[in-house]
Scaffold this active site. Structure first.
Site, PDB file in Angstrom:
ATOM      1  N   GLU A 101      30.106  60.376 -29.964  1.00 50.99           N
ATOM      2  CA  GLU A 101      29.285  59.596 -29.036  1.00 50.99           C
ATOM      3  C   GLU A 101      30.090  59.465 -27.761  1.00 50.99           C
ATOM      4  OE1 GLU A 101      28.424  56.717 -26.716  1.00 50.99           O
ATOM      5  OE2 GLU A 101      28.899  55.405 -28.407  1.00 50.99           O
TER       6      GLU A 101
ATOM      7  N   ASN B 157      35.349  49.003 -25.194  1.00 49.96           N
ATOM      8  CA  ASN B 157      34.277  48.336 -24.449  1.00 49.96           C
ATOM      9  C   ASN B 157      33.264  47.621 -25.348  1.00 49.96           C
ATOM     10  OD1 ASN B 157      33.374  51.040 -25.204  1.00 49.96           O
ATOM     11  ND2 ASN B 157      31.540  50.559 -24.028  1.00 49.96           N
TER      12      ASN B 157
ATOM     13  N   GLU C 248      24.605  57.907 -34.621  1.00 52.54           N
ATOM     14  CA  GLU C 248      25.031  56.727 -35.355  1.00 52.54           C
ATOM     15  C   GLU C 248      23.844  55.776 -35.412  1.00 52.54           C
ATOM     16  OE1 GLU C 248      29.747  56.335 -34.591  1.00 52.54           O
ATOM     17  OE2 GLU C 248      28.483  55.555 -32.973  1.00 52.54           O
TER      18      GLU C 248
ATOM     19  N   CYS D 163      28.462  52.511 -22.212  1.00 55.59           N
ATOM     20  CA  CYS D 163      28.134  53.939 -22.093  1.00 55.59           C
ATOM     21  C   CYS D 163      26.662  54.161 -21.775  1.00 55.59           C
ATOM     22  CB  CYS D 163      28.540  54.683 -23.359  1.00 55.59           C
ATOM     23  SG  CYS D 163      27.824  54.005 -24.872  1.00 55.59           S
TER      24      CYS D 163
ATOM     25  N   GLU E 140      43.819  50.128 -28.933  1.00 59.95           N
ATOM     26  CA  GLU E 140      45.025  49.299 -28.921  1.00 59.95           C
ATOM     27  C   GLU E 140      44.839  48.077 -28.021  1.00 59.95           C
ATOM     28  OE1 GLU E 140      45.727  52.759 -30.844  1.00 59.95           O
ATOM     29  OE2 GLU E 140      45.038  52.662 -28.750  1.00 59.95           O
TER      30      GLU E 140
END
Length: 478
Positions: free
Chosen positions: A247, A149, A455, A281, A175
Site C-alpha cells: 500500500e 502516519n 487490505e 496517503c 521507530e
C-alpha cells in the site's frame, strides 16, 4: 513510556549499540529513547513467529475469533491511553486520535467475524467416488512494515488480518511512533494472544527489511509506506517467491462539478485535506473544479483554510497539529519554494510557523502548472491545489495523469457524471460525494504506482491465505 522490543511475548531491550530517540513533534522535546533491535533480535522474532505458526494455525477458529474480539474490547477500554500516545508521538489532534483508536478497534472486530467465514467450496467431481474441494489455508509467518502516519490503524489492519487467517507475524512499526505500537502489544498480550504469535521489532529499516525479505521462514511481506521503498521491498520479496501486499503513495484528485452545494463541499474538503496535517496517503490534494464555480469554490476554500486553528494537539480547540518531523516540514518547504519560483499563486499559507515544534501553515496553491513539484510529487502535508476545468473529459484526464491510483474523490448530483467518475477514474478507491476512502469492511489498495493487493474487508483477509485444491478418490473397502 518504556520503549523496547516485543519478541516471543516478552518486552525487552534491543541489543544493538544504536539508539533512537522519539520526539514530540509539537514541541521538539524527547519522549524517550531505546536501543535498536540487532540482527540477532530480528532472527529471534522470526523463529518465534515460525515456531508458533504451527500451533496458531491449528487453533480453533472460534478461539481465534474470541481472542480478536477481546483485543478490540481492550483497545476501547484503553482508548484514552492510546489516543494520548498517538497525539504525543504524531502530533495528531486528540479528537482525531480518538477516532483512529476506534477505527483500529473495529479492524480487530471485523477480523474476528471474518475469521469464521473463510469458506472453501466443493467442485462437482467427474467420478462417482471422487470429491474435489478447494481449501483456504494460512500462508505462513508474515513480515509487516507500517509507517508513522496512522500508528494504530495500520498495524491493527495488518495484525488483525494475519491473525484471523491463522498466520503469525513479525511487524516493524515506525521507530518514530514506537510507543503506540507497544501499547497495542501490551493489549495483545493481556487479551491472551499466545506468546510469539505477534512480534514487534524496531531498528534500522533497511537492515530489518533485508533480513525479513530474505528469511526462508517468512512467507509474505505486507508494507505501507513510500512508493520507492515499497517497490524495493517487493523486488526483494520476489527473489524468494514471497507474496507482497504493498500500500504505497498517492496524489488524490478531487473532481468537483458545478451542480454541487459549494459550501457543503468546501466544508468537507478543508476538513479532509488538513486532517492529520495532510499526512494521509488518501488525503485529497488536487482539487479540479468546474470553471463556472471555480472562483466561488477557491475563495471559500482559501478563507476556510486560513481560518483553521493550528497549535497544541492536546488543546481541544486545535484543528491541525504539527508535521511529524523536520524532514516532512523541509519537504513541504521545498514544494512551496518551487511554486514560488514558478510564480504560482500561493493564496494561503506557504510558511512555517516559528517556535517550538514542526508546524506549517495550511497552504493553498491556485492553478498549479502540471510540471510543478506540487502537481506531480505527493505533498504528504498541508498543501492543497485548486485548478479549473471545462469539460468532464478534461477533469478525468487530469485525474489520471499521474502514475498514482490510490484514492480519488468526485462530487456531483448528476447520476451520469457520477457513473463516469466511478468507472473512468483510475484508482483503487473512488469515493463519490463522500470523503471516506476506507473502512474495516471494505477492501483498500491502489493501482499503478500506488501498490499491489488490498487490505481490509474479506479481500484483505484472503491476502493472508493460499488456495489448496484437494481431489480425493475413495477406496473400495466397505
Amino acid at each position: 513510556m518504556d520503549y523496547c522490543q516485543f519478541i516471543a511475548g516478552e518486552f525487552r531491550s534491543g541489543t544493538s549499540q544504536t539508539r533512537f530517540t522519539v520526539i514530540n513533534p509539537a514541541d521538539g522535546t524527547p519522549l524517550g529513547a531505546y536501543a535498536y533491535a540487532a540482527a540477532a533480535d530480528v532472527d529471534e522474532a522470526i523463529r518465534a513467529a515460525a515456531g508458533t505458526f504451527r500451533t496458531w494455525r491449528r487453533t480453533p477458529v472460534t478461539e481465534r475469533s474470541a481472542l480478536l474480539r477481546r483485543v478490540a474490547a481492550l483497545m476501547r477500554e484503553r482508548s484514552t491511553l492510546l489516543a494520548q500516545q498517538i497525539t504525543r508521538e504524531l502530533g495528531k489532534p486528540l479528537a482525531e486520535a480518538h477516532k483512529e483508536v476506534g477505527t483500529a478497534a473495529e479492524m480487530f472486530e471485523w477480523a474476528s467475524e471474518e475469521a469464521r467465514r473463510l469458506y472453501g467450496r466443493t467442485i462437482p467431481a467427474r467420478a462417482e467416488r471422487a470429491t474435489q474441494t478447494v481449501l483456504w489455508e494460512p500462508i505462513g509467518p508474515v513480515a509487516a512494515f507500517a509507517g508513522w502516519n496512522a500508528p494504530a490503524i495500520t498495524p491493527a489492519r495488518k495484525i488483525s488480518g494475519a491473525l484471523a487467517a491463522g498466520c503469525t507475524i513479525v511487524i516493524k512499526p515506525s521507530e518514530e511512533t514506537a510507543g503506540v505500537a507497544l501499547v497495542m502489544a501490551r493489549i495483545l498480550k493481556d487479551a491472551g494472544i499466545p506468546d510469539g504469535v505477534v512480534n514487534m521489532v524496531f531498528g534500522d529499516p533497511a537492515g530489518i527489511a533485508d533480513q525479513l525479505c530474505t528469511a526462508p521462514d517468512i512467507a509474505m511481506v505486507t508494507f505501507t509506506g513510500a512508493t520507492s521503498i515499497g517497490k524495493a521491498l517487493g523486488a526483494k520479496a520476489a527473489l524468494t517467491m514471497k507474496r507482497a501486499v504493498l500500500e504505497l503513495g498517492g496524489h488524490a484528485p478531487v473532481i468537483v462539478c458545478d451542480d454541487v452545494d459549494v459550501d457543503r463541499v468546501v466544508s468537507g474538503a478543508v476538513a479532509a485535506k488538513y486532517r492529520n496535517a495532510g499526512q494521509v496517503c488518501t488525503s485529497p490534494t488536487r482539487f479540479l473544479v468546474q470553471r463556472s464555480i471555480y472562483q466561488e469554490f477557491s475563495e471559500k476554500f482559501v478563507k476556510a483554510a486560513a481560518a483553521l486553528k493550528v497549535g497544541d494537539p492536546l488543546d481541544a480547540a486545535t484543528q491541525m497539529g504539527p508535521l511529524k518531523n523536520a524532514r516532512r516540514r523541509e519537504a513541504i518547504e521545498a514544494i512551496v519554494r518551487d511554486a514560488r519560483a514558478r510564480g504560482l499563486d500561493i493564496a494561503a499559507g506557504g510558511e512555517r510557523i516559528e517556535g517550538a515544534g514542526y508546524f506549517f501553515q495550511p497552504t493553498v496553491i491556485l492553478q498549479p502548472s502540471a510540471d510543478s513539484d506540487a502537481a506531480r510529487i505527493e505533498p504528504f502535508g498541508p498543501v492543497a491545489l485548486i485548478s479549473a476545468f471545462d469539460t468532464l473529459d478534461d477533469a478525468i484526464e487530469e485525474a489520471n495523469r499521474l502514475p498514482f491510483g490510490l484514492a480519488a474523490y468526485g462530487f456531483t448530483d448528476h447520476m451520469g457524471r457520477a457513473h463516469r467518475l466511478a468507472h473512468e477514474i483510475e484508482s483503487g478507491v473512488v469515493s463519490i460525494n463522500d470523503w471516506q476512502a476506507s473502512l474495516p469492511e471494505t477492501p483498500f489498495g491502489g493501482c499503478k504506482d500506488s501498490g499491489l493487493g488490498v487490505e481490509g474487508g474479506i479481500e484483505g483477509v484472503r491476502e493472508f491465505l493460499r488456495l489448496k485444491c484437494v481431489r480425493q478418490l475413495a477406496g473400495t473397502a466397505e
